[in-house]
Design a protein around this motif. Structure first.
Motif: not given
Length: 125
Positions: A55, A59, A78, A81-82, A88, A91
């Motif tokens: 992840s 990110r 993103l 990743a989240c 993440a 971000e």
């Protein structure tokens, strides 16, 4: 796992590490290029590279994409990743906020908080 696959994994890990370093140096465009290469390295038949992409890598790739003015791709990375890692999401929410998408930014953070609370609750049993 043949010899070729092992080499490929090694190359992929190196490429991802290099991309992360370049990104830290603030060279967004170069970092994006390296992540792109890493993505290509990871699509051969022998190797399931998705397991190598943490992840954190997603990110960083998202940040690199975003900072090198590929904002839609950056947001998409993103988001991925989240989904894997609530950290993440911070971000992602910052990026959304920069875009003036305040409601989306808030939603992302709320989701992340709910998820990490649920996760903690679940693992505390």
């Amino acid at each position: 796992w043949g010899e070729g696959a092992r080499e490929e994994m090694g190359a992929l890990v190196e490429k991802l590490d290099e991309a992360a370093k370049v990104l830290e140096a603030g060279r967004w465009e170069d970092a994006y290029g390296l992540f792109e290469e890493a993505r290509r390295l990871g699509v051969s038949e022998q190797v399931d590279a998705s397991s190598m992409w943490t992840s954190e890598h997603l990110r960083l790739f998202g940040v690199a994409a975003y900072k090198s003015s590929r904002s839609e791709e950056g947001l998409s990375l993103l988001h991925q990743a989240c989904d894997l890692e609530p950290v993440a999401c911070a971000e992602l929410s910052v990026v959304l906020k920069d875009h003036g998408r305040l409601n989306d930014a808030r939603t992302v953070l709320q989701d992340a908080i709910h998820r990490s609370v649920a996760h903690r609750h679940h693992s505390a049993r």
